[in-house]
Design a protein around this motif. Structure first.
Motif, PDB file in Angstrom:
ATOM      1  N   VAL A 202     -50.873  68.180  28.179  1.00 45.66           N
ATOM      2  CA  VAL A 202     -51.734  67.390  29.020  1.00 45.66           C
ATOM      3  C   VAL A 202     -53.186  67.854  28.886  1.00 45.66           C
ATOM      4  N   TYR A 280     -51.398  58.745  23.851  1.00 42.28           N
ATOM      5  CA  TYR A 280     -51.290  58.481  25.163  1.00 42.28           C
ATOM      6  C   TYR A 280     -49.800  58.487  25.651  1.00 42.28           C
ATOM      7  N   PRO A 281     -48.713  57.583  24.911  1.00 41.45           N
ATOM      8  CA  PRO A 281     -47.539  57.734  25.459  1.00 41.45           C
ATOM      9  C   PRO A 281     -46.647  59.117  25.387  1.00 41.45           C
ATOM     10  N   GLN A 284     -48.055  61.240  28.501  1.00 39.66           N
ATOM     11  CA  GLN A 284     -48.142  60.590  29.703  1.00 39.66           C
ATOM     12  C   GLN A 284     -47.194  61.176  30.861  1.00 39.66           C
ATOM     13  N   LYS A 285     -45.886  61.704  30.473  1.00 36.42           N
ATOM     14  CA  LYS A 285     -44.825  61.782  31.089  1.00 36.42           C
ATOM     15  C   LYS A 285     -45.284  63.241  31.854  1.00 36.42           C
ATOM     16  N   PHE A 287     -48.261  63.931  33.037  1.00 34.27           N
ATOM     17  CA  PHE A 287     -49.523  63.800  33.776  1.00 34.27           C
ATOM     18  C   PHE A 287     -49.437  64.371  35.109  1.00 34.27           C
TER      19      PHE A 287
ATOM     20  N   SER B 154     -47.605  53.504  33.887  1.00 36.04           N
ATOM     21  CA  SER B 154     -48.305  54.170  32.676  1.00 36.04           C
ATOM     22  C   SER B 154     -49.668  52.930  32.175  1.00 36.04           C
ATOM     23  N   TYR B 157     -52.729  53.808  34.325  1.00 41.13           N
ATOM     24  CA  TYR B 157     -53.414  54.971  34.140  1.00 41.13           C
ATOM     25  C   TYR B 157     -54.338  55.013  33.110  1.00 41.13           C
ATOM     26  N   MET B 158     -54.016  53.883  32.069  1.00 43.39           N
ATOM     27  CA  MET B 158     -54.640  54.081  30.683  1.00 43.39           C
ATOM     28  C   MET B 158     -55.868  53.995  30.922  1.00 43.39           C
ATOM     29  N   TRP B 217     -55.683  55.493  37.665  1.00 43.43           N
ATOM     30  CA  TRP B 217     -55.557  57.014  37.659  1.00 43.43           C
ATOM     31  C   TRP B 217     -55.782  57.889  38.955  1.00 43.43           C
TER      32      TRP B 217
END
Lengths: 298, 345
Positions: A202, A280-281, A284-285, A287, B154, B157-158, B217
């Motif tokens: 992250v 990103y993907p 992401q988990k 975050f 998701s 947030y992007m 976010w």
């Protein structure tokens, strides 16, 4: 599917529909602009002309815009600059942040408090733009790629998050290694870091995105437009619509002095977008872990 | 080196298993802290502690060096605000002029315009941006289907990870003179509009951009706070006959209170920094009157004209006002019994 608890009243059909519509609107408002930009960048000039602007429905598709951009020149170079700055900067930032976060993760160690205070102070007071510029220029970093890396290499927020995470690792684990005679470096490398992959991912993403998106540092410190990172190119040729060929060796024919075609402009946008969408993907988990630890323990 | 470590380091630590072993029921943290204080502060002399901790100190060195050079030296460099600084003469030899730069600043109408713009935009965003992540978080939290929820999360947030250049570009393509909105209007026989260059609606535009980029976010921290609320509270309230609305008012919002206050403070402390890049990028299109904020003022008024001392003075005023705002906000938070960003000292 739905797992609402037994005591909760069943939502009314109207309420459920309203919620569904609202959520759909929110999701569409995020995705639709991106969809149009991507589609336009892959469209032929005819499709763009026919749409009279951004393309909303797939028509003629072509890779012409990308072929032109990657045939060398401003954008190719800017992409390389941005990739290089991002890679070197992220690596450097992560190393410095991990080391400092580990170094400060033991409460009660010598000078632990004053150093932490030094770092936290950066939240409270922001030095002005002018003195910062003077420091960078007196170090001779103007027009150097290091000016895009060093001034922003440590983010206090990331450091505090990382430190909070390290402090959450049970003391018993590190103590037992210490009894076995492991040095601090060994403990950090062999024990703490393997347990912290998520938070490192992250924080790494935060840094990488920061470097990739960095714009104002380049405005301040990079005068030579051959060294421009991608964000400046994006501003110049897309936001301000200036000719992509102007100032490039002085050869400007009439056709080239025109602003770049919409497809090319949108292709630059997509190029600026893609790396973010791509990593990103995977990150992401994690975050919530990163952000929330920072907020709660900072 | 390893031999000296084995003498000092573990000696302090070896006492710990016994100590923790006897107090099994006590929560871990306090025990650890008290053991630390006993073992580290009182027993071992500074030299022994230094020998034990020097690897840790060395680790912090690179970060400290960077902070000193790029944060603390510029703060010291702010003294040029009290000089008539010239880069050819240097800080040491530039003449001192006392507060005259600040006096000029106070008489400078464009400085006050920038200050007023900054504060207006801040207050506007506090009212119209700040509540949105909270509402969005409550909405997201109410999605019962886990998978749908993760997907929506998701996606929202992007945009936080897009640069301001990118966000402004996207808005221009949507709402600019040649953008989608104008296109659709013209196709239907209306006149096109260009919201990107209209100073009157500029504040709405920048707030919309901020919402698009960061509201999603911003939910993360509220979602975490919502997840931390004990579900039994809701259940008990429901059994006692509390309606959905009452549960929200008496359980959800109080549960979010510390986070809301924390973020309000952070926002206040950051108030004078209202999205610098965002305004920098749009200042040309909209014009100075609507889009000049303090940072852009420093950049255009002084950096480009070489009036270094004047710009440093403006920067210093901004920094100090920001510091005062954050301290006040924290005091208020303590008064309300909340923690704030630093503890009461």
């Amino acid at each position: 599917m739905t797992t609402s608890p037994a005591w909760m009243e069943r939502p009314s059909p109207a309420g459920r529909t309203a919620k569904g519509v609202l959520l759909t609107l929110i999701v569409v408002s995020v995705l639709f602009p991106i969809y149009m930009v991507v589609l336009t960048s892959f469209s032929t000039q005819e499709a763009v002309t026919e749409a009279g602007g951004l393309v909303t429905r797939p028509g003629g598709l072509s890779l012409a815009a990308y072929r032109e951009l990657f045939s060398g020149g401003v954008v190719t170079r800017a992409v390389l600059v941005s990739l290089g700055v991002t890679a070197v900067g992220t690596a450097l930032s992560l190393v410095v942040t991990v080391l400092a976060a580990y170094g400060l993760s033991r409460t009660g160690s010598v000078l632990h408090r004053p150093i932490l205070f030094m770092i936290l102070l950066t939240f409270l007071f922001v030095p002005g733009m002018i003195p910062s510029y003077l420091v960078v220029s007196s170090l001779g970093l103007v027009d150097s790629y290091w000016s895009l890396i060093l001034p922003t290499a440590v983010w206090a927020f990331n450091l505090v998050v990382m430190r909070a995470f390290f402090m959450n690792i049970p003391q018993e684990v590190t103590d037992s290694a210490r009894i076995d005679g492991a040095t601090e470096y060994t403990i950090m490398w062999r024990i703490v870091l393997p347990m912290s992959k998520g938070v490192i991912a992250v924080i790494g993403l935060f840094y990488a995105v920061g470097y990739w998106n960095a714009f104002f540092n380049a405005v301040l410190y990079i005068n030579d437009n051959a060294k421009w990172p991608l964000q400046l190119v994006l501003r110049q040729y897309v936001l301000q619509g200036q000719s992509i060929y102007a100032g490039q060796g002085g050869v400007t024919t009439v056709g080239q002095a025109l602003p770049p075609s919409l497809a090319i402009q949108m292709a630059i946008v997509v190029i600026a977008l893609v790396p973010v969408l791509f990593i990103y993907p995977f990150v992401q988990k994690h975050f919530t872990k990163g952000v929330v630890i920072g907020a709660v323990k900072g | 080196m390893p031999s000296s470590r084995s003498k000092t380091g573990p000696a302090g630590d070896l006492t710990s298993p016994a100590g923790t072993g006897t107090t099994n029921d006590v929560p871990k943290r306090p025990v650890r802290a008290s053991r630390k204080n006993a073992g580290r502060k009182n027993r071992s002399p500074l030299r022994a502690r230094l020998r034990r901790d020097w690897p840790l100190l060395m680790m912090t060195l690179p970060a400290i060096a960077l902070l000193v050079i790029f944060y603390y030296v510029p703060i010291l460099g702010s003294v040029i605000a009290f000089q008539d600084y010239s880069p050819y003469v240097g800080i040491a030899d530039s003449p001192w002029v006392g507060f005259s730069n600040f006096q000029w600043l106070m008489l400078d109408a464009s400085f006050w315009d920038a200050t007023i713009n900054t504060l207006t935009i801040m207050v506007f965003q506090l009212i119209f941006y700040f509540p949105i992540p909270i509402m969005l978080a409550i909405l997201l939290d109410s999605i019962m289907n886990r998978r749908v929820r993760l997907v929506v999360q998701s996606i929202v947030y992007m945009p936080h990870f897009f640069s301001w250049v990118l966000v402004v570009t996207l808005f221009q393509q949507m709402f600019g003179g040649a953008g989608l909105l104008s296109q659709v209007l013209r196709d239907n026989g209306f006149q096109g509009v260009d919201l990107m260059t209209n100073p009157d609606t500029f504040i709405l535009l920048v707030t919309a951009e901020t919402i698009w980029k960061d509201a999603g976010w911003g939910t993360i921290i509220f979602l975490a706070a919502l997840a931390a609320i004990n579900p039994h509270l809701y259940e008990a309230a429901a059994v006692d006959g509390a309606t959905r609305w009452q549960r929200m008012l008496h359980i959800t919002l109080p549960g979010l209170r510390p986070v809301i206050i924390l973020l309000l403070i952070l926002r206040l402390g950051d108030a004078l920094n209202v999205g610098f890049e965002q305004f920098f990028l749009q200042r040309d299109a909209v014009g100075r009157d609507a889009a000049e904020v303090l940072d852009t003022f420093v950049y255009w008024r002084t950096l480009l004209t070489g009036e270094w001392s004047y710009g440093a003075a403006a920067g210093l005023v901004k920094g100090i006002v920001g510091l005062i705002l954050i301290v006040i906000a924290n005091k208020v938070a303590h008064r309300f019994g909340e923690q704030g960003i630093y503890k009461k000292s």
